[in-house]
Every structure is written in C-alpha cells, then in structure tokens.
Design a protein around this motif. Structure first.
Motif, PDB file in Angstrom:
ATOM      1  N   LYS A 216     -10.499  45.339 -98.609  1.00 51.68           N
ATOM      2  CA  LYS A 216      -9.259  45.262 -99.374  1.00 51.68           C
ATOM      3  C   LYS A 216      -8.860  46.647 -99.862  1.00 51.68           C
ATOM      4  N   ASP A 217      -7.574  46.950 -99.781  1.00 53.25           N
ATOM      5  CA  ASP A 217      -7.080  48.215-100.317  1.00 53.25           C
ATOM      6  C   ASP A 217      -6.523  47.950-101.713  1.00 53.25           C
ATOM      7  N   PHE A 218      -7.404  48.059-102.689  1.00 49.84           N
ATOM      8  CA  PHE A 218      -7.013  47.737-104.055  1.00 49.84           C
ATOM      9  C   PHE A 218      -6.144  48.804-104.704  1.00 49.84           C
ATOM     10  N   THR A 219      -5.864  49.870-103.983  1.00 51.52           N
ATOM     11  CA  THR A 219      -4.948  50.874-104.532  1.00 51.52           C
ATOM     12  C   THR A 219      -3.495  50.426-104.385  1.00 51.52           C
ATOM     13  N   GLN A 220      -3.256  49.390-103.602  1.00 49.73           N
ATOM     14  CA  GLN A 220      -1.903  48.903-103.375  1.00 49.73           C
ATOM     15  C   GLN A 220      -1.525  47.857-104.428  1.00 49.73           C
ATOM     16  N   PRO A 221      -0.307  47.909-104.944  1.00 46.58           N
ATOM     17  CA  PRO A 221       0.136  46.952-105.970  1.00 46.58           C
ATOM     18  C   PRO A 221       0.014  45.512-105.476  1.00 46.58           C
ATOM     19  N   GLY A 222      -0.473  44.638-106.354  1.00 47.93           N
ATOM     20  CA  GLY A 222      -0.527  43.223-106.054  1.00 47.93           C
ATOM     21  C   GLY A 222      -1.752  42.753-105.302  1.00 47.93           C
ATOM     22  N   VAL A 223      -2.589  43.672-104.809  1.00 45.70           N
ATOM     23  CA  VAL A 223      -3.733  43.272-103.993  1.00 45.70           C
ATOM     24  C   VAL A 223      -4.806  42.583-104.837  1.00 45.70           C
ATOM     25  N   VAL A 224      -5.061  43.094-106.050  1.00 45.68           N
ATOM     26  CA  VAL A 224      -6.064  42.457-106.904  1.00 45.68           C
ATOM     27  C   VAL A 224      -5.623  41.039-107.268  1.00 45.68           C
ATOM     28  N   ASP A 225      -4.356  40.887-107.641  1.00 48.32           N
ATOM     29  CA  ASP A 225      -3.837  39.567-107.993  1.00 48.32           C
ATOM     30  C   ASP A 225      -3.957  38.608-106.810  1.00 48.32           C
ATOM     31  N   GLU A 226      -3.615  39.080-105.629  1.00 45.18           N
ATOM     32  CA  GLU A 226      -3.724  38.261-104.420  1.00 45.18           C
ATOM     33  C   GLU A 226      -5.178  37.850-104.170  1.00 45.18           C
ATOM     34  N   PHE A 227      -6.088  38.805-104.363  1.00 46.90           N
ATOM     35  CA  PHE A 227      -7.510  38.532-104.177  1.00 46.90           C
ATOM     36  C   PHE A 227      -7.993  37.466-105.158  1.00 46.90           C
ATOM     37  N   MET A 228      -7.596  37.589-106.420  1.00 50.58           N
ATOM     38  CA  MET A 228      -8.032  36.639-107.436  1.00 50.58           C
ATOM     39  C   MET A 228      -7.498  35.238-107.147  1.00 50.58           C
ATOM     40  N   ARG A 229      -6.283  35.138-106.696  1.00 47.96           N
ATOM     41  CA  ARG A 229      -5.719  33.824-106.353  1.00 47.96           C
ATOM     42  C   ARG A 229      -6.506  33.195-105.199  1.00 47.96           C
ATOM     43  N   HIS A 230      -6.930  34.038-104.269  1.00 42.62           N
ATOM     44  CA  HIS A 230      -7.740  33.558-103.149  1.00 42.62           C
ATOM     45  C   HIS A 230      -9.077  33.014-103.640  1.00 42.62           C
ATOM     46  N   ILE A 231      -9.665  33.710-104.603  1.00 38.95           N
ATOM     47  CA  ILE A 231     -10.948  33.298-105.171  1.00 38.95           C
ATOM     48  C   ILE A 231     -10.832  31.926-105.834  1.00 38.95           C
ATOM     49  N   TYR A 232      -9.782  31.728-106.609  1.00 37.27           N
ATOM     50  CA  TYR A 232      -9.610  30.442-107.285  1.00 37.27           C
ATOM     51  C   TYR A 232      -9.378  29.320-106.277  1.00 37.27           C
ATOM     52  N   LYS A 233      -8.681  29.628-105.218  1.00 40.76           N
ATOM     53  CA  LYS A 233      -8.439  28.618-104.174  1.00 40.76           C
ATOM     54  C   LYS A 233      -9.756  28.200-103.519  1.00 40.76           C
ATOM     55  N   ILE A 234     -10.593  29.169-103.199  1.00 36.09           N
ATOM     56  CA  ILE A 234     -11.868  28.868-102.553  1.00 36.09           C
ATOM     57  C   ILE A 234     -12.761  28.040-103.467  1.00 36.09           C
ATOM     58  N   GLN A 235     -12.930  28.478-104.713  1.00 31.56           N
ATOM     59  CA  GLN A 235     -13.872  27.785-105.576  1.00 31.56           C
ATOM     60  C   GLN A 235     -13.388  26.381-105.939  1.00 31.56           C
ATOM     61  N   THR A 236     -12.083  26.184-105.900  1.00 33.06           N
ATOM     62  CA  THR A 236     -11.535  24.864-106.201  1.00 33.06           C
ATOM     63  C   THR A 236     -11.632  23.935-104.998  1.00 33.06           C
ATOM     64  N   GLU A 237     -11.273  24.415-103.835  1.00 32.13           N
ATOM     65  CA  GLU A 237     -11.191  23.557-102.654  1.00 32.13           C
ATOM     66  C   GLU A 237     -12.517  23.384-101.918  1.00 32.13           C
ATOM     67  N   ASP A 238     -13.421  24.363-102.047  1.00 29.94           N
ATOM     68  CA  ASP A 238     -14.619  24.347-101.203  1.00 29.94           C
ATOM     69  C   ASP A 238     -15.957  24.402-101.935  1.00 29.94           C
ATOM     70  N   ARG A 239     -15.969  24.523-103.257  1.00 27.45           N
ATOM     71  CA  ARG A 239     -17.246  24.742-103.943  1.00 27.45           C
ATOM     72  C   ARG A 239     -17.550  23.710-105.026  1.00 27.45           C
ATOM     73  N   ALA A 240     -16.920  22.583-104.992  1.00 29.91           N
ATOM     74  CA  ALA A 240     -17.097  21.592-106.060  1.00 29.91           C
ATOM     75  C   ALA A 240     -18.552  21.176-106.249  1.00 29.91           C
ATOM     76  N   GLN A 241     -19.299  21.019-105.134  1.00 31.23           N
ATOM     77  CA  GLN A 241     -20.675  20.536-105.248  1.00 31.23           C
ATOM     78  C   GLN A 241     -21.556  21.524-106.012  1.00 31.23           C
ATOM     79  N   CYS A 242     -21.289  22.806-105.874  1.00 32.12           N
ATOM     80  CA  CYS A 242     -22.063  23.803-106.624  1.00 32.12           C
ATOM     81  C   CYS A 242     -21.889  23.593-108.123  1.00 32.12           C
TER      82      CYS A 242
END
Length: 370
Positions: A216-242
């Motif tokens: 990820k090129d975190f020097t670009q505007p919006g990349v961190v926010d995009e990354f964080m949204r991706h993280i929440y999507k993964i943990q919500t949709e794919d990690r419930a059993q954990c």
C-alpha cells in the motif's frame, strides 16, 4: 448542550490520558496457548441520543468496591489523573495541517469523540503506569434496563509494555483469560506481560495476506481510510468464528474477568466490544460512543506507537495519521452489514458461528446486574 461545555469535556478528557507508553522491543518470550478459530460480524438499532455533558460526581468515582480487588487497587487506582508528559518532543500540526499541506482528520471533534450519559470516564478508563487505552465495558444499560457489571470484561491495547506494578494490578483483579487478536509474529515480537492468574489465548484475526501493508502507498490521500474500511469488511464478513471463541468463555460465570486486545485496542477490539454490548442489549448509539473513546488516546498513540510503524514502513508518520484513531463510519460498516443481512447480532452469530441462543442467555445472566 453548549459548545463550550463540549470543548471543556474534550480538553479535560484528553489531558487525563497517560502520555507515557513504554514500548519494549525485546520481551521475555512465554508459551502461547492457541485457540483454533475459523474466519467470519454486528447490530440492533435502538433509540438513543448521545449527549456531550459533564460527567456527574457519581461518574467520577472509582468502580464499585465489590468489583475491584481489595489490596492493590488502593495503590493502583483506576481513577483518572494527570501524569507526566514524555520526555520526547511531540509532533503537533497547528490547524491540523501536515508538513506537505494535507489537511489531517480531526479525531477529537464532536463527531468523532462522542460522550453519552453513561460514559463515566472515572470508572471506565483503567489508568495504569504504562498504558494508553485500557477500558472497562461495564456500566452501560442493557436489556430490561439492567446495568452491565464492572470489572468483568476489559478491552485493551497490547500488554507487552506493562510495568511490574501494572501486572500486579491484573493479578489483584484475578484476571482469568487474555485473548490476543494479533498475528503470531507480532505476538511473539511484543509478547504480553501477564499475571500468573491469566490464561493466554492467541486468536489471530488477520494474516499477513489480509493486511498487505507492504503493498500500500500510504503517502497517497485516502489510502489509510480505504485500508481500514477493508479491514472492517474482512473481520465482519469472514472472521465471526474467531470472535465467537471469546464469547464462549463469557457463557461460564467462573471464567471472569476476561480481557481481549489487539495492537492499539481499537479495531479488532472495537468489533469484539460491539458484539458483546449488542448481545447485552446496549443501543447502537451508545456502542458507537464507547467505540469513539479510543480517540481520547489519539495523541499518545500517534506520537509514540506511531513512530514504530513509521520506521517499519519507512515513511513520515503524518502519512499514517488515520491509523491511530477510529471513525464511527468504520464500525458502521460492520453494523450495516449485520443489520442488512441478518437483522440482529444474535442471528448473525447463529448463522456464522456455532453459538446458539442459549449461549446469549448465559452471557446476559453473567454480565447484567439483577
């Protein structure tokens, strides 16, 4: 509520958060007890209006005596109090303008640091010598108007930096279980310091492939926010059993108190808290308020923890600014997914994990006061 009152609360609350966070690169390694989990997230909308008012005198008292250890608590108070500033110079950006001219996100405005009538910082923030973001989830009003018990469930940042006195605090609390959501590599490099009373459980939520920080090129505007949204999507949709593995321990009254944590104690930890509070019947707006209390610790996290990540990725820390706070919209990703696809957290968990209604009933019996 008058704006001056809001600003006073924010300023006052920010000043009481510990500014000293000792990171130990090399900690004595200890065996890790693994708990298997399969990857799979949040809900219930109830009417609530968050208020940003001064905490009452009652709110500023320490947690009830019955919920605190009787010995060390007197010396290691959970009350909030000012502490010395770190020796190192902090990086401050007047007007939230980064050195490259980028406008930085304000994690401490009234939309991102939300107080409600049950915030009760004096009870909620667990103030130790070397801690930033350790909080009790007790005190909120749940199902049938019953209050969540104090000092039963604690959310935290990683515990590698705890002092001996901090470890003694958790020993005095007779902490039973600690659940670590970091990956194995991180948990070994920054091993938790725990009392002998606590059993350690490693429950990695993400793999290196999930994170993909190197790509990820975190020097670009919006990349961190995009990354964080991706993280929440993964943990919500794919990690419930954990996350369900933690909930299983909450069904047994003999297994309290418990503590769960990730690295900063905000995203994976925030989602876990959302699930628990939802099961207990806490309104979503109150859950969002609790979630945003992490932003009280933003300055400390940015100036101290952030320097580690900056060095690891080889870029200036201000590019990583949004890693060190939470946005209500991030947790709403999880809430919206659960509400839209399942209706309630309970239905979501029953369809995505091996938990059943009887488990939720036991959790309520154990955590809600009569």
């Amino acid at each position: 509520m008058k704006k001056l009152t809001t600003l006073a609360i924010v300023a006052g609350a920010a000043s009481i958060v510990p500014a000293f966070f000792l990171v130990r690169k090399l900690m004595q390694m200890k065996p890790l007890a693994k708990t298997a989990c399969k990857p799979e997230a949040p809900a219930q909308k109830m009417p609530f209006k968050a208020t940003r008012t001064e905490n009452s005198a009652a709110e500023n008292q320490s947690a009830p005596a019955s919920s605190q250890p009787e010995t060390l608590i007197k010396n290691i108070s959970a009350e909030v109090h000012p502490v010395a500033k770190p020796a190192r110079e902090k990086l401050n950006y007047p007007g939230l303008i980064a050195p490259n001219g980028r406008i930085l996100y304000n994690f401490k405005d009234e939309n991102n640091l939300i107080f409600c009538e049950e915030t009760q910082l004096g009870k909620r923030l667990i103030q130790l010598e070397n801690s930033i973001n350790i909080r009790d989830i007790g005190g909120y009003t749940g199902m049938d108007g019953r209050k969540i018990k104090w000092r039963k469930v604690i959310r935290s940042e990683e515990l590698a930096h705890l002092s001996d006195k901090d470890v003694d605090y958790f020993a005095a609390l007779r902490l039973k279980h600690v659940f670590d959501f970091r990956n194995k590599s991180k948990s070994e490099r920054q091993a938790d310091r725990l009392p002998k009373t606590a059993q350690y459980h490693l429950l990695p939520i993400f793999s290196s492939a999930d994170m993909g920080l190197d790509h990820k090129d975190f020097t670009q505007p919006g990349v961190v926010d995009e990354f964080m949204r991706h993280i929440y999507k993964i943990q919500t949709e794919d990690r419930a059993q954990c996350f369900a593995e933690v909930l299983k321990y909450l069904t047994e009254s003999s297994e309290y108190p418990i503590l769960y944590h990730c690295t900063n104690g905000k995203d994976r930890t925030g989602f876990m808290t959302y699930l628990i509070l939802s099961i207990l019947g806490v309104p979503e707006d109150v859950i969002l308020s609790d979630y945003t209390l992490t932003n009280l610790t933003f300055d400390e996290s940015y100036n101290l923890l952030g320097n580690i990540m900056s060095e690891e990725l080889g870029i200036e820390n201000y590019h990583l600014w949004e890693f060190y706070g939470v946005k209500p919209d991030w947790l709403k990703i999880s809430m919206d997914y659960v509400n839209t696809n399942f209706g309630t957290v309970e239905t979501y968990l029953m369809e995505q994990t091996d938990l059943r209604e009887k488990d939720f009933t036991k959790i309520r019996e154990n955590l809600l006061a009569k």
